[in-house]
Design an enzyme around this catalytic site. Structure first.
Site, PDB file in Angstrom:
ATOM      1  N   SER A  84      39.993  46.042 -72.500  1.00 29.72           N
ATOM      2  CA  SER A  84      38.768  45.319 -72.138  1.00 29.72           C
ATOM      3  C   SER A  84      37.885  46.198 -71.263  1.00 29.72           C
ATOM      4  O   SER A  84      38.384  47.031 -70.497  1.00 29.72           O
ATOM      5  CB  SER A  84      39.107  44.047 -71.358  1.00 29.72           C
ATOM      6  OG  SER A  84      39.599  44.369 -70.068  1.00 29.72           O
ATOM      7  N   ASP A  85      36.586  46.013 -71.374  1.00 30.49           N
ATOM      8  CA  ASP A  85      35.725  46.557 -70.322  1.00 30.49           C
ATOM      9  C   ASP A  85      36.114  45.828 -69.034  1.00 30.49           C
ATOM     10  O   ASP A  85      36.749  44.775 -69.063  1.00 30.49           O
ATOM     11  CB  ASP A  85      34.242  46.353 -70.685  1.00 30.49           C
ATOM     12  CG  ASP A  85      33.332  47.349 -69.952  1.00 30.49           C
ATOM     13  OD1 ASP A  85      33.760  47.916 -68.913  1.00 30.49           O
ATOM     14  OD2 ASP A  85      32.198  47.556 -70.404  1.00 30.49           O
ATOM     15  N   TRP A  86      35.719  46.394 -67.909  1.00 25.39           N
ATOM     16  CA  TRP A  86      36.217  45.918 -66.617  1.00 25.39           C
ATOM     17  C   TRP A  86      35.668  44.507 -66.304  1.00 25.39           C
ATOM     18  O   TRP A  86      34.520  44.354 -65.933  1.00 25.39           O
ATOM     19  CB  TRP A  86      35.846  46.928 -65.545  1.00 25.39           C
ATOM     20  CG  TRP A  86      36.867  48.014 -65.327  1.00 25.39           C
ATOM     21  CD1 TRP A  86      37.358  48.419 -64.115  1.00 25.39           C
ATOM     22  CD2 TRP A  86      37.548  48.823 -66.314  1.00 25.39           C
ATOM     23  NE1 TRP A  86      38.303  49.412 -64.297  1.00 25.39           N
ATOM     24  CE2 TRP A  86      38.443  49.680 -65.628  1.00 25.39           C
ATOM     25  CE3 TRP A  86      37.530  48.904 -67.703  1.00 25.39           C
ATOM     26  CZ2 TRP A  86      39.274  50.601 -66.281  1.00 25.39           C
ATOM     27  CZ3 TRP A  86      38.356  49.814 -68.357  1.00 25.39           C
ATOM     28  CH2 TRP A  86      39.208  50.636 -67.643  1.00 25.39           C
ATOM     29  N   GLY A  87      36.517  43.522 -66.510  1.00 29.81           N
ATOM     30  CA  GLY A  87      36.085  42.142 -66.286  1.00 29.81           C
ATOM     31  C   GLY A  87      35.444  41.508 -67.503  1.00 29.81           C
ATOM     32  O   GLY A  87      34.805  40.464 -67.394  1.00 29.81           O
TER      33      GLY A  87
END
Ligand SMILES: *[C@@H]1O[C@H](CO)[C@@H](O)[C@H](O)[C@H]1NC(C)=O
Ligand SMILES: *[C@@H]1O[C@H](CO)[C@@H](O)[C@H](O)[C@H]1NC(C)=O
Ligand SMILES: *[C@@H]1O[C@H](CO)[C@@H](O)[C@H](O)[C@H]1NC(C)=O
Ligand SMILES: *[C@@H]1O[C@H](CO)[C@@H](O)[C@H](O)[C@H]1NC(C)=O
Ligand SMILES: *[C@@H]1O[C@H](CO)[C@@H](O)[C@H](O)[C@H]1NC(C)=O
Ligand SMILES: *[C@@H]1O[C@H](CO)[C@@H](O)[C@H](O)[C@H]1NC(C)=O
Ligand SMILES: *[C@@H]1O[C@H](CO)[C@@H](O)[C@H](O)[C@H]1NC(C)=O
Ligand SMILES: *[C@@H]1O[C@H](CO)[C@@H](O)[C@H](O)[C@H]1NC(C)=O
Ligand SMILES: *[C@@H]1O[C@H](CO)[C@@H](O)[C@H](O)[C@H]1NC(C)=O
Length: 746
Positions: free
Chosen positions: A266-269
């Site tokens: 995932s991208d961060w968050g």
């Protein structure tokens, strides 16, 4: 659910990082020990066997980020020490290791795109890989390959412009280069992550054909380069979050159908739904692990509610799926031989100033990397105008020169998180795709060195002051004016010069255009240097007192030397625009959506322009840009001749001769565009080939470009396949998208 207004103020990686400061004496380490590349099959078998030995806690540890404030790297997972599996280190950024010291500030993606050189794309990938490996990083969080859908898109400079073919080639070469030294590469951001405003939840609707031919194409090329991972984006795609979108990341989704064998991170968050939603859709690893207000923390459990462990316990996520997640992560790690002799992490992203016991102060810089950064800076500079006799300069022949503009000087190297300042020369945008500015050599330093000892009187006005600039230029034989525009990632910071990631408009910043015009009003030999992350409005290009213009883009740390190389002719410019420069956003047929829509939420963005971005749109609508896609001048001239087109199996081989018919050595960048049969519904011309052809004065070379079956196809939605339309294809070979020198057909 937090209010979108709050969300838009919150950054992700920006919370992590403190900008790097000037370097200290650091020990050297040569990057890149040898490694043995394994096949995917063998690697899968090793991963599968290892998974059989893991406890559930260990499995969960390998798929879950350890938290943004406890990560030694930008992202980490938990190690399984008893089996020799490290806590994978995943680190920014696509233009060099950050935030730490002893690293090279490489030029960003848009700069290497501007070279139209596969050689330099590959070499940059290798050098990036060497520095990541030297720091003990398992995965390079790049390359970015989001098309520059709009010229003002905040992160457009991280990737390779609006054309899918150029993005695809650059992505392929970068991934191949990075992984050639045993570092995993991560294709991002999947998918339709094309503006900063509302990116944490905007809903991008892209039709199936446009998706395949445009936005997905560079990811397809990354799979062909055996990329290790793909990062799912913040935004929603077709109404479902990218990290929870099985059509994208699932076993029957786009990536896996096309043979992707690595893992999805995932991208961060960017995980906005539950642990089981994400894991069952196809997400293999969640970063940074904890909940960070815009999302995240689903595997570990947000505020104690739900978790991957409880979902596996309840059967909401099957053990088979859990095992597959870990297998997907370990497979590329085995493939690149990282299970043996890989350097351990030797820095600490939490202490970007280099302090603390975890920063071992290993420098991964090298003369080679500095030379490469300088070569790309020079090779990416685009000569837009050159009145005969202006460039290249001869220092000894210049009695007086004025150097003007804030963009000439070294920027504040300690301007807060993520390079979110524009207070000196602009070498790269801001955000997680930026890099450490430790070793920037600004234009003023390189220019001063060049003029030193030549007897030239150097006058400076190193600001954008509209009185001091022209005053410095008045009566001088030559004025060099440097101006810029910048953009970056939407982050924790409110804005830079009033811009929230995406640029507000296409104007040069800080009254730069007025400065240029005011200087040109008093100096009949004014050379303009533009540093920018993308197209800018340059209303003054036809002013006769402006004798030369260099669009120097975002050139990385060796900006000054690279510029001097071009200005003084050590390098004959060969850079080409990786986008068109038109005067305003409306020429591009897309907008940055800043309005959240009513009621307050996230906007829906329909990609109604379909295949018609940039030159593809301008060609179709007879819009003449100031400078077209692929444009760039040289200090020599080239003649094209002898087009021949021959079928070879299902491919077409297009060959022609390029001759340097001028008086100095130079490099031509011939480009191949195809015109599809009209019924195909394609833009009038689409890029399908380019090459880098260095030629001595008087020399010529036969250039060959092959278009394979896919390159002559459209994505056919009913059959879900690439189909070559019937009819005649037109072949255009030339020096830009509008400077066509040879025509043919097949
Ligand atoms: C993976 O390992 C399991 C045992 O843990 C085995 O049943 C399975 O056949 C293996 N799969 C492959 C493709 O090797
Ligand atoms: C997205 O939606 C469009 C329009 O409904 C559809 O054609 C396409 O197949 C969808 N793509 C994916 C990957 O879900
Ligand atoms: C990707 O991997 C396959 C299978 O190992 C290999 O044949 C191919 O050459 C690789 N491609 C690149 C670009 O390295
Ligand atoms: C690295 O340099 C920093 C800054 O001078 C210092 O605080 C730190 O102790 C050094 N680390 C080592 C291992 O020498
Ligand atoms: C580094 O530079 C030296 C000298 O220019 C060259 O011989 C060597 O091949 C280069 N090494 C790499 C890895 O590029
Ligand atoms: C460059 O030279 C000018 C003129 O001598 C001087 O004013 C300026 O401070 C110098 N700048 C740098 C960075 O050396
Ligand atoms: C060009 O510069 C000269 C000064 O050298 C000035 O007199 C003239 O007006 C300028 N022309 C333009 C179009 O600004
Ligand atoms: C794009 O072009 C079409 C056709 O020319 C036009 O109808 C539409 O309004 C344009 N959209 C934007 C955002 O410029
Ligand atoms: C070189 O070739 C170009 C393109 O054909 C032509 O315009 C130019 O006149 C030629 N120059 C010389 C010196 O022959």
């Amino acid at each position: 659910m937090l209010s979108p207004i709050l969300l838009r103020l919150l950054g992700v990686v920006s919370l992590l990082i403190v900008a790097a400061r000037d370097g200290l004496d650091q020990p050297r380490q040569t990057a890149g020990d040898g490694f043995t590349l394994r096949s995917w099959e063998e690697s899968f078998a090793l991963a599968n066997a290892t998974v059989a030995q893991l406890t559930l806690d260990e499995k969960i540890g390998l798929v879950t980020g350890v938290g943004q404030f406890s990560s030694r790297c930008v992202g980490n997972v938990s190690p399984v020490a008893r089996l020799g599996i490290p806590g994978f280190c995943l680190n920014d950024g696509p233009a060099g290791v950050r935030p730490t010291k002893g690293v090279t500030g490489f030029p960003p993606g848009i700069a290497v795109a501007s070279t139209f050189s596969r050689r330099l794309m590959r070499a940059r990938g290798v050098a990036l890989g060497e520095e990541f490996r030297g720091k003990g990083i398992n995965m390079h969080l790049g390359p970015a390959m989001d098309l520059m859908r709009n010229p003002q898109a905040g992160r457009g400079w991280e990737s390779f412009g609006p054309d899918p073919y150029l993005n695809g080639e650059a992505a392929f070469e970068t991934v191949t280069g990075v992984q050639s030294v045993g570092v995993m590469a991560c294709a991002k951001h999947f998918i339709a992550n094309n503006q900063e405003h509302w990116r944490y939840g905007l809903i991008a609707n892209v039709d199936d054909r446009t998706l395949h031919e445009m936005y997905y194409y560079p990811f397809l090329r990354s799979i062909e380069a055996n990329v290790s991972a793909v990062m799912c984006a913040y935004n929603q795609f077709n109404g479902t979050s990218s990290c929870h979108n099985a059509n994208l990341i699932g076993p029957k989704g786009l990536l896996r159908t096309d043979g992707f064998q690595g893992f999805i991170v995932s991208d961060w968050g960017a995980t906005h739904d539950s642990a089981s939603d994400n894991a069952n859709a196809g997400l293999d690893m969640e970063q940074p692990g904890d909940y960070i207000l815009i999302g995240g923390g689903t595997f570990a459990g947000v505020l104690g509610i739900g978790s991957l462990e409880s979902d596996v316990g309840s059967g909401a996520v099957t053990l088979a799926r859990m095992n597959q997640m870990v297998t997907n992560i370990l497979t590329p790690w085995y493939r690149l031989g990282q299970d043996s002799g890989y350097p351990p992490v030797n820095f600490n992203a939490q202490e970007s100033d280099g302090s603390g016991s975890l920063n071992l102060n290993v420098s991964v810089r090298s003369d080679n990397h500095t030379a490469l950064a300088r070569e790309i800076a020079g090779a990416s500079a685009v000569l837009l105008k050159n009145k005969p006799g202006t460039l290249p300069l001869k220092a000894a022949a210049i009695k007086s020169v004025a150097i003007i503009g804030l963009d000439a000087i070294i920027p504040n190297l300690d301007c807060g998180d993520l390079n979110e300042c524009d207070d000196g020369t602009m070498i790269i945008g801001w955000g997680s795709g930026s890099n450490s500015l430790d070793f920037t050599v600004p234009p003023i330093t390189a220019l001063n060195e060049t003029f030193a000892g030549t007897g030239t009187v150097v006058t400076t006005s190193l600001s954008n002051d509209l009185t001091a600039g022209p005053a410095a230029a008045k009566g001088k034989q030559l004025a060099i004016v440097l101006v810029n525009a910048m953009s970056g990632e939407l982050g924790f910071y409110q804005s830079v010069n009033g811009n929230e990631g995406d640029r507000n408009d296409m104007e040069i910043w800080f009254s730069g255009s007025t400065l240029v015009e005011d200087v040109a009003a008093v100096c009949a030999n004014t050379i303009v240097v533009v540093h920018s992350v993308g197209p800018v409005h340059m209303p003054w290009t036809t002013n006769p007192n402006i004798t030369a213009i260099i669009y120097a883009g975002a050139p990385g740390e060796q900006t000054g030397p690279g510029l001097v190389d071009v200005l003084f002719g050590a390098v004959n410019p060969s850079g080409r625009l990786p986008f068109s420069i038109a005067d305003d956003e409306s020429s591009y047929n897309t907008t940055i959506v800043t309005d959240p829509g009513f009621p307050l939420g996230f906007p829906v963005i329909d990609y109604t322009e379909t295949l018609f971005l940039d030159y593809r749109y301008m060609d179709a609508h007879d819009i003449t840009p100031r400078y077209e896609y692929g444009f760039g001048l040289s200090y020599t001239t080239f003649a094209y001749s002898g087009l021949s087109i021959a079928a070879s199996g299902t491919s077409q081989v297009i060959s022609f001769t390029v001759k340097n018919n001028g008086t100095v050595a130079g490099t031509e960048i011939p480009q191949l565009y195809l015109g599809y049969p009209p019924a195909a519904g394609e833009p009038p011309k689409v890029l399908r080939g380019f090459d880098e052809v260095p030629l001595a004065a008087g020399a010529s070379q036969v250039v060959e470009m092959t278009v394979d079956q896919r390159g002559m196809s459209v994505w056919d939605t009913p059959s879900q396949s690439w189909v070559r339309p019937k009819g005649t294809f037109l072949v255009y070979v030339g020096a830009s998208s509008r400077d066509i020198r040879l025509n043919g057909s097949f």
